[in-house]
Design a protein around this motif. Structure first.
Motif, PDB file in Angstrom:
ATOM      1  N   ALA A  58      37.827  56.993  34.086  1.00 46.47           N
ATOM      2  CA  ALA A  58      37.442  55.821  33.289  1.00 46.47           C
ATOM      3  C   ALA A  58      38.547  54.769  33.310  1.00 46.47           C
ATOM      4  N   ALA A  59      39.796  55.201  33.190  1.00 48.13           N
ATOM      5  CA  ALA A  59      40.907  54.260  33.153  1.00 48.13           C
ATOM      6  C   ALA A  59      41.130  53.572  34.493  1.00 48.13           C
ATOM      7  N   ALA A  60      40.888  54.290  35.591  1.00 53.87           N
ATOM      8  CA  ALA A  60      41.150  53.740  36.926  1.00 53.87           C
ATOM      9  C   ALA A  60      40.022  52.856  37.436  1.00 53.87           C
ATOM     10  N   ARG A  61      38.877  52.884  36.755  1.00 51.79           N
ATOM     11  CA  ARG A  61      37.719  52.122  37.227  1.00 51.79           C
ATOM     12  C   ARG A  61      38.048  50.631  37.295  1.00 51.79           C
ATOM     13  N   GLY A  62      37.811  50.047  38.451  1.00 52.54           N
ATOM     14  CA  GLY A  62      38.051  48.622  38.641  1.00 52.54           C
ATOM     15  C   GLY A  62      39.488  48.259  38.952  1.00 52.54           C
ATOM     16  N   LEU A  63      40.393  49.228  39.001  1.00 51.71           N
ATOM     17  CA  LEU A  63      41.808  48.938  39.252  1.00 51.71           C
ATOM     18  C   LEU A  63      42.252  49.350  40.651  1.00 51.71           C
ATOM     19  N   ASP A  64      41.330  49.884  41.447  1.00 51.73           N
ATOM     20  CA  ASP A  64      41.643  50.318  42.819  1.00 51.73           C
ATOM     21  C   ASP A  64      42.762  51.356  42.856  1.00 51.73           C
ATOM     22  N   ILE A  65      42.763  52.226  41.879  1.00 47.38           N
ATOM     23  CA  ILE A  65      43.737  53.315  41.856  1.00 47.38           C
ATOM     24  C   ILE A  65      43.052  54.581  42.378  1.00 47.38           C
ATOM     25  N   PRO A  66      43.526  55.183  43.472  1.00 47.74           N
ATOM     26  CA  PRO A  66      42.927  56.439  43.953  1.00 47.74           C
ATOM     27  C   PRO A  66      43.100  57.543  42.913  1.00 47.74           C
ATOM     28  N   VAL A  67      42.030  58.321  42.714  1.00 47.92           N
ATOM     29  CA  VAL A  67      42.042  59.364  41.690  1.00 47.92           C
ATOM     30  C   VAL A  67      41.919  60.742  42.333  1.00 47.92           C
ATOM     31  N   VAL A  68      42.792  61.642  41.907  1.00 48.89           N
ATOM     32  CA  VAL A  68      42.760  63.052  42.311  1.00 48.89           C
ATOM     33  C   VAL A  68      42.362  63.874  41.093  1.00 48.89           C
ATOM     34  N   GLN A  69      41.564  64.907  41.309  1.00 47.73           N
ATOM     35  CA  GLN A  69      41.079  65.738  40.207  1.00 47.73           C
ATOM     36  C   GLN A  69      41.466  67.201  40.427  1.00 47.73           C
ATOM     37  N   SER A  70      41.902  67.850  39.370  1.00 49.75           N
ATOM     38  CA  SER A  70      42.116  69.301  39.377  1.00 49.75           C
ATOM     39  C   SER A  70      41.422  69.899  38.169  1.00 49.75           C
ATOM     40  N   TYR A  71      41.157  71.203  38.238  1.00 47.93           N
ATOM     41  CA  TYR A  71      40.558  71.914  37.114  1.00 47.93           C
ATOM     42  C   TYR A  71      41.462  73.074  36.735  1.00 47.93           C
ATOM     43  N   HIS A  72      41.229  73.621  35.565  1.00 45.94           N
ATOM     44  CA  HIS A  72      41.964  74.816  35.173  1.00 45.94           C
ATOM     45  C   HIS A  72      41.574  75.956  36.100  1.00 45.94           C
TER      46      HIS A  72
END
Length: 405
Positions: free
Chosen positions: A118-132
């Motif tokens: 949500a925070a990176a939306r529209g800012l062109d910041i690549p997002v990486v996701q991890s889970y527990h």
């Protein structure tokens, strides 16, 4: 590369020597950030302020900054109570990133991932996701053909995790089982990279003091003591091993063990089976004290899908301790069957006892398994190597994102 790690649940970012072991996973965040910073990449860790005493911003170590953002009450919250405050947390992140955007933003849990996306939306910041680490085993239970039908909240969580995986530019899976589960959740294989957690080989190593022990073969287990199922299996196994003792670490403080329902129940079981004199509960253990206890053991039993049992497995291997483990999660990847220990098709006490006899048949055989376990941990699971693999994944995503732009 300026790296932003988002962990909505995180205690003080510091050397966790005095923390409970194995804790809640915060030590892994500390080790990863330290290793990334040592490679020359500044890291900012963003967490929700969950204690009134937490400062807004601290320099945790050279190259690592921790920011604690107000979002909801300054108290530890379970996931369901945290959800209503994620929008506020995301807004606080976005406000900071609009002024100084990181090169990569990495959500370290499913709730952190929601805020990060949500925070990176529209800012062109690549997002990486991890889970527990428990995500894969939980996902298998939630599939339509699973053994248990999940409640509505659990089904919603799985859907959200799947959506995050399909939306993020890259998903870092901690285990092979998690990679398979992400495929079943329709997360594109090209977006998934296997990067396991690591072990602190500076702390967990074969050389060093060992806890006092007698002449008996020492079997070691770590348990949350939530229901004691895996400990009960260990107790039954003792009936087949008259020269062995079982040491159980974790659970309530030793001073409170006598009042803990699970500890009392397991003690009664041990008395009924005639092995109470060979069962010891250490209670809570600090991270600094764990290596000495591990080095005193002949064997670690890892019989639980508990999400942090894989971390304990790695740490014990780094201390030169062979492992008997159920083939689940991180242990399934880390333990090489017949080389660093055994992976068990079932946790039947008779099978356990047979494997223990085979593994400890002679001091030379046992030493060989221990040496192989320590080598496996040093060669594959140091935090320096894990940080390099993480950084390679970040750089690959950043390059792809820049090319697409």
């Amino acid at each position: 590369m300026q790296i932003a790690l988002v962990a909505d649940h995180l205690g003080p970012l510091r050397a966790p020597a005095s923390d409970d072991y194995p804790g809640d996973g915060s030590a892994d965040v500390h080790c990863l950030t330290r290793a990334l910073a040592d490679l020359g990449h500044p890291v900012t860790v963003y967490a929700r302020k969950d204690a009134a005493s937490q400062p807004g911003r601290t320099q945790a170590q050279p190259g690592v900054t921790a920011e604690y953002l107000p979002a909801g009450p300054a108290a530890c919250l379970t996931d369901d109570k945290l959800l209503p405050h994620l929008a506020e947390f995301a807004s606080a992140l976005a406000w900071r990133w609009q002024r100084a955007a990181p090169a990569i933003a990495h959500g370290l849990s499913w709730t952190s991932g929601m805020a990060t996306l949500a925070a990176a939306r529209g800012l062109d910041i690549p997002v990486v996701q991890s889970y527990h680490p428990e995500a894969a085993s939980r996902g298998r239970r939630l599939r339509p053909g699973g053994a248990a039908r999940p409640g509505g909240a659990a089904r919603i969580r799985v859907r959200l995790e799947a959506a995050e995986g399909r939306t993020a530019g890259l998903v870092l899976a901690g285990t092979s089982a998690e990679v398979a589960e992400l495929a079943r959740l329709a997360v594109p294989a090209a977006s998934v990279r296997l990067v396991p957690p690591g072990t602190d080989t500076g702390l967990f190593q074969p050389d060093g003091p060992a806890a006092a022990r007698g002449q008996r073969t020492r079997l070691l287990m770590f348990s949350t003591m939530a229901d004691g199922t895996e400990v009960a299996i260990g107790i039954h196994t003792l009936t087949h091993l008259p020269d062995a003792e079982l040491v159980v670490a974790g659970g309530p403080a030793s001073s409170k063990a006598g009042r803990d329902r699970t500890c009392r129940s397991l003690t009664r079981l041990a008395r009924q089976l005639g092995v109470a004199d060979r069962l010891t509960f250490t209670g809570k253990l600090t991270r600094a004290a764990a290596p000495a206890l591990m080095r005193s053991a002949d064997l670690l039993l890892s019989l639980s899908p508990w999400r942090l049992s894989g971390t304990v497995t790695l740490d014990a291997m780094a201390c030169g301790v062979p492992v008997l483990a159920c083939p689940a999660g991180l242990a399934e990847d880390a333990v090489i069957d017949g080389v660093t220990g055994f992976l068990l098709p079932s946790a039947a006490p008779t099978l356990l006892a047979g494997r223990i006899h085979a593994l400890l048949a002679s001091p030379m055989i046992a030493e060989g398994y221990g040496i192989a376990a320590a080598c496996r941990a040093r060669e594959r699971y140091t935090w320096t190597r894990i940080a390099r693999e993480t950084l390679t994944a970040y750089q690959s995503l950043a390059a792809t994102s820049a090319h697409a732009a």
